[in-house]
Design a protein around this motif. Structure first.
Motif, PDB file in Angstrom:
ATOM      1  N   ARG A   1       0.820  -1.216   0.000  1.00 45.85           N
ATOM      2  CA  ARG A   1       0.000   0.000   0.000  1.00 45.85           C
ATOM      3  C   ARG A   1       0.852   1.264   0.000  1.00 45.85           C
ATOM      4  N   ALA A   2       2.100   1.128   0.450  1.00 46.87           N
ATOM      5  CA  ALA A   2       2.972   2.301   0.490  1.00 46.87           C
ATOM      6  C   ALA A   2       3.519   2.657  -0.896  1.00 46.87           C
ATOM      7  N   VAL A   3       3.344   1.753  -1.860  1.00 47.17           N
ATOM      8  CA  VAL A   3       3.815   2.066  -3.220  1.00 47.17           C
ATOM      9  C   VAL A   3       2.896   3.124  -3.823  1.00 47.17           C
ATOM     10  N   PRO A   4       3.461   4.242  -4.321  1.00 44.86           N
ATOM     11  CA  PRO A   4       2.609   5.322  -4.823  1.00 44.86           C
ATOM     12  C   PRO A   4       1.673   4.875  -5.948  1.00 44.86           C
ATOM     13  N   VAL A   5       0.483   5.465  -5.969  1.00 42.44           N
ATOM     14  CA  VAL A   5      -0.502   5.169  -7.014  1.00 42.44           C
ATOM     15  C   VAL A   5       0.096   5.427  -8.403  1.00 42.44           C
ATOM     16  N   SER A   6       1.037   6.395  -8.458  1.00 44.00           N
ATOM     17  CA  SER A   6       1.597   6.758  -9.765  1.00 44.00           C
ATOM     18  C   SER A   6       2.294   5.576 -10.446  1.00 44.00           C
TER      19      SER A   6
ATOM     20  N   ARG B   1       1.194   2.462 -10.379  1.00 39.85           N
ATOM     21  CA  ARG B   1       0.130   1.686 -11.023  1.00 39.85           C
ATOM     22  C   ARG B   1      -0.355   2.419 -12.263  1.00 39.85           C
ATOM     23  N   GLU B   2      -0.559   3.731 -12.130  1.00 40.41           N
ATOM     24  CA  GLU B   2      -1.010   4.516 -13.285  1.00 40.41           C
ATOM     25  C   GLU B   2      -0.006   4.444 -14.422  1.00 40.41           C
TER      26      GLU B   2
ATOM     27  N   ALA C   1       0.808  -4.836 -13.993  1.00 41.45           N
ATOM     28  CA  ALA C   1       1.218  -3.651 -13.231  1.00 41.45           C
ATOM     29  C   ALA C   1       1.665  -4.055 -11.829  1.00 41.45           C
ATOM     30  N   VAL C   2       0.899  -4.965 -11.215  1.00 42.09           N
ATOM     31  CA  VAL C   2       1.241  -5.419  -9.865  1.00 42.09           C
ATOM     32  C   VAL C   2       2.551  -6.205  -9.881  1.00 42.09           C
ATOM     33  N   LYS C   3       2.621  -7.144 -10.807  1.00 39.51           N
ATOM     34  CA  LYS C   3       3.755  -8.065 -10.834  1.00 39.51           C
ATOM     35  C   LYS C   3       5.047  -7.345 -11.199  1.00 39.51           C
TER      36      LYS C   3
END
Lengths: 259, 284
Positions: free
Chosen positions: B166-171, B173-174, B186-188
Motif C-alpha cells: 500500500r505504500a507504493v505510490p498510485v503513480s 500503477r497509473e 502492473a502489480v507483478k
C-alpha cells in the motif's frame, strides 16, 4: 466552437460531442475537436476546467475513476475508442501518457524502458537492448547515462526522470503522446529542455499536452484549446488564438484576468 | 531559569516510561548472558553449538540438534506461509474491494490473537493423527509443526507485506496501466518490485516469530533430540528445550538452558536487525 479546419486525412483523433460525468457532475460538456497528426496541441484553462480530464479520456485512463461515465465518441484513426470491442491495452500502447509528476518505476533505467515492450510480449533480449538505446537517444539521455543503465531510475534528477518516462513511452512505439503538465515540477531550464524535446518528438508523434503555463503553450504548440468549466471555448491555431482570440472569455484568460 | 510547567513534567514522565522499556530489555539481556555465558565458555562456543549430545546429567551440553530443529520448522513454516501470505497481501492491497478488505483483513489479523496453546491443541488432536495415519511416522513431526506454525505466522507476514504494497505510490500503477499493462502486469512488474524490501522484511520478521514460538511447537514437534533428516522426523527446538527442562533444572544444567537462550536471543536479534536494515534502506 468549431474545430480548426484541416485536411480530414491527417486527423488522428476526432472528438465529437464528448461528455464525461463524475457521478452526476458533468466534467466535460459536448467537447468537439480534431487533432492533426504530427502537431502539438496544448490544452489551457484555469484549474478544474476539465483539461486533464479531457486528456485522460484519450487513452481511457479516465475509466479508472470510480463512478465515471462517458458519452459521445472519440475516433482514433477512424475507430471509436469507447467501442466495447476496443483492446484497452493496445489503445494505451498506441496512445501513451506522461504524468505531471515523473513516475519512473523503482527498477533500473534499462528495466524501466523495457517495461512497456515486455508488457506487450517482447522477449528478445537484443531487441529490448536496442529499444533501450534508441528510446534513450530519442530523449537525449543516452550519452549521459549509457554507462549507468543498471542504476535505479528513482535516483535520477527530476527532469531526467521525466525524460525517462517519455523514453519509456517511446519504447512501445506509440503514435500519440499525452502529456499532463509534464513540466510543472521542473525548473525553467529543464522546462525549456523538455519543450525542445517535444518539438523534436512531433516529427514522429502527435502530442497533446495540458499546461498551466500560457507562455509554454505559445512557445511549443501548433494548436491550442482553451477550456472553461468543462467546455472547449475556443480551439484553433496557437498563433491566432493568442494574437486574435474570437471569444471574450479566451481573451480575458490569456490576458490574465483570471486563472 | 526555565519555567517548570505541566507540559514539561508530563514530557519527563513519558520519557521515563519510554526509557523503562529499554531498561527492561537491558536487564533481560544482562541476566540471560550472565547466566548463560559461563557454560558456553566452559564448553567452548563452537563445541556448544555444534555438539550433537545433550546429556545434562553428565554435563554434556551440545545443542546442534535443537538448532537444526528450530531452523527446520522455521523453513517449513516459511514454505507453508510465504506463498499464502504473499497471495493474501497482494489480493488485499491490489484487487480486493472495500467490503472484501474490511472482512478478510481483520479475519487474518484475528489469527494472531488465537493463543498458541489452541493451535497446539488442534495440531495434536487433528494434524498429528492425520499425519500418522495417512503419511507416516508417529505424527509428531517437522511437517505437522511447519503446517501449524505456517498458519500462526501468516498474519505477521501478510499485514507487513500489505503495508509495504500500500505504500507504493498510485503513480506506479497509473504509469504501468498507461503503458498498456493489465492490472496483474502492473502489480507483478511495477508494484511488487517496488515493495520488495518491505516484503522481504515481512518474511524475516515471520521467521523470527516462527523460531521464537514455543507452546504449539512443544505439543506437536515430538521433542526428540535428533537432527531431523525427513519432514516426518520429530524434533526439539531451542525454545521447547528451555520450556521443557526449566522446571527441574538446577546448577550447570540450568545455566546451559540459559545458554540455549543466549543462542536463541542472538538468532532473533540478528533477524530483527536484518529486517529493520532492509526496511530503512527501502525508505531511503
Amino acid at each position: 466552437m468549431s474545430g480548426a479546419t484541416c485536411d480530414e486525412g491527417n486527423i488522428i483523433l476526432k472528438i465529437s460531442n464528448l461528455d464525461y460525468y463524475y457521478g452526476s457532475f458533468r466534467a466535460l460538456k459536448s467537447v468537439c475537436m480534431d487533432i492533426v497528426k504530427n502537431t502539438i496541441v496544448a490544452l489551457i484553462g484555469p484549474s478544474g476546467c476539465g483539461k486533464s480530464t479531457l486528456l485522460k479520456t484519450f487513452d481511457r485512463m479516465s475509466d479508472l475513476v470510480a463512478g465515471s461515465r462517458v458519452e459521445g465518441e472519440i475516433l482514433y484513426k477512424g475507430r471509436n475508442i469507447f467501442d466495447p470491442a476496443t483492446d484497452i491495452t493496445l489503445l494505451r500502447k498506441q496512445i501513451g501518457m506522461v504524468f505531471q509528476h515523473p513516475n519512473p518505476f523503482a527498477l533500473s533505467l534499462a528495466d524501466n524502458i523495457k517495461f512497456g515492450p515486455r508488457v506487450h510480449g517482447e522477449r528478445n533480449a537484443e531487441k529490448l537492448d536496442w529499444l533501450v538505446e534508441s528510446s534513450l537517444r530519442a530523449v537525449g539521455l543516452w550519452d549521459h547515462l549509457k554507462d549507468r543503465l543498471d542504476k535505479k531510475a528513482t535516483e535520477l534528477q527530476a527532469d531526467e526522470q521525466q525524460r525517462l518516462c517519455i523514453a519509456r513511452l517511446i519504447a512501445v512505439e506509440p503514435e500519440v503522446l499525452l502529456m499532463d503538465e509534464p513540466c510543472s515540477t521542473l525548473d525553467p531550464i529543464a522546462t525549456l529542455n523538455i519543450e525542445e524535446l517535444m518539438r523534436e518528438l512531433k516529427k514522429k508523434y502527435t502530442i497533446v499536452t495540458v499546461t498551466h503555463n500560457m507562455q509554454q503553450a505559445a512557445r511549443v504548440s501548433d494548436y491550442s484549446g482553451f477550456m472553461l468549466m468543462g467546455e472547449l471555448i475556443e480551439y484553433s491555431k496557437t498563433s491566432s488564438i493568442f494574437s486574435n482570440p474570437r471569444d471574450k472569455r479566451t481573451d480575458d484568460y490569456i490576458s490574465g484576468h483570471y486563472g | 531559569m526555565k519555567k517548570i510547567t505541566g507540559e514539561t513534567i508530563i514530557g519527563k514522565i513519558l520519557l521515563m516510561i519510554a526509557l523503562s522499556s529499554i531498561g527492561a530489555l537491558f536487564l533481560i539481556t544482562v541476566f540471560i548472558f550472565a547466566e548463560g555465558l559461563p557454560v558456553i565458555f566452559k564448553t567452548g562456543f563452537a563445541a556448544f553449538i555444534t555438539g550433537m549430545k545433550w546429556k545434562p546429567t553428565r554435563e554434556i551440553f551440545g545443542i546442534l540438534p535443537m538448532i537444526a530443529g528450530s531452523f527446520a520448522i522455521m523453513a517449513g513454516a516459511m514454505i507453508v506461509s510465504v506463498p499464502f501470505a504473499l497471495c493474501c497481501s497482494i489480493y488485499l492491497a491490489e484487487f480486493a474491494g472495500d467490503l472484501m478488505r474490511r472482512v478478510v483483513k481483520p479475519a487474518i489479523e484475528l489469527l494472531a490473537g488465537i493463543p498458541s496453546v489452541v493451535y497446539g491443541f488442534i495440531g495434536v488432536t487433528v494434524l498429528v493423527p492425520f499425519i500418522k495415519n495417512y503419511i507416516g511416522g508417529n505424527g509428531f513431526s517437522v511437517l505437522g509443526c511447519s503446517l501449524v506454525l505456517g498458519v500462526m505466522v501468516l498474519p505477521t507476514i501478510t499485514s507487513i507485506s500489505y503495508d509495504a504494497l500500500r505504500a507504493v505510490p498510485v503513480s506506479y500503477r497509473e504509469g504501468a496501466l498507461a503503458l498498456g499493462a493489465t492490472r496483474w502486469q502492473a502489480v507483478k512488474m511495477a508494484v511488487v518490485p517496488a515493495a520488495s524490501s518491505g516484503i522481504i522484511a515481512a518474511v524475516i520478521l515471520g521467521m523470527g516469530r516462527a523460531i521464537g514460538e514455543t507452546m504449539a511447537v512443544i505439543m506437536i514437534a515430538g521433542n526428540s533430540l535428533i537432527v531431523p533428516l525427513s519432514p516426518l522426523d520429530p524434533v526439539r527446538t531451542l525454545t521447547s528445550n528451555i520450556a521443557l527442562e526449566m522446571g527441574y533444572a538446577s546448577g550447570s544444567h540450568r545455566q546451559a538452558l540459559f545458554a540455549t537462550g543466549v543462542v536463541l536471543f542472538i538468532i532473533i536479534m540478528a533477524l530483527n536487525v536484518l529486517a529493520s536494515r532492509i526496511i530503512n534502506r527501502a525508505v531511503k
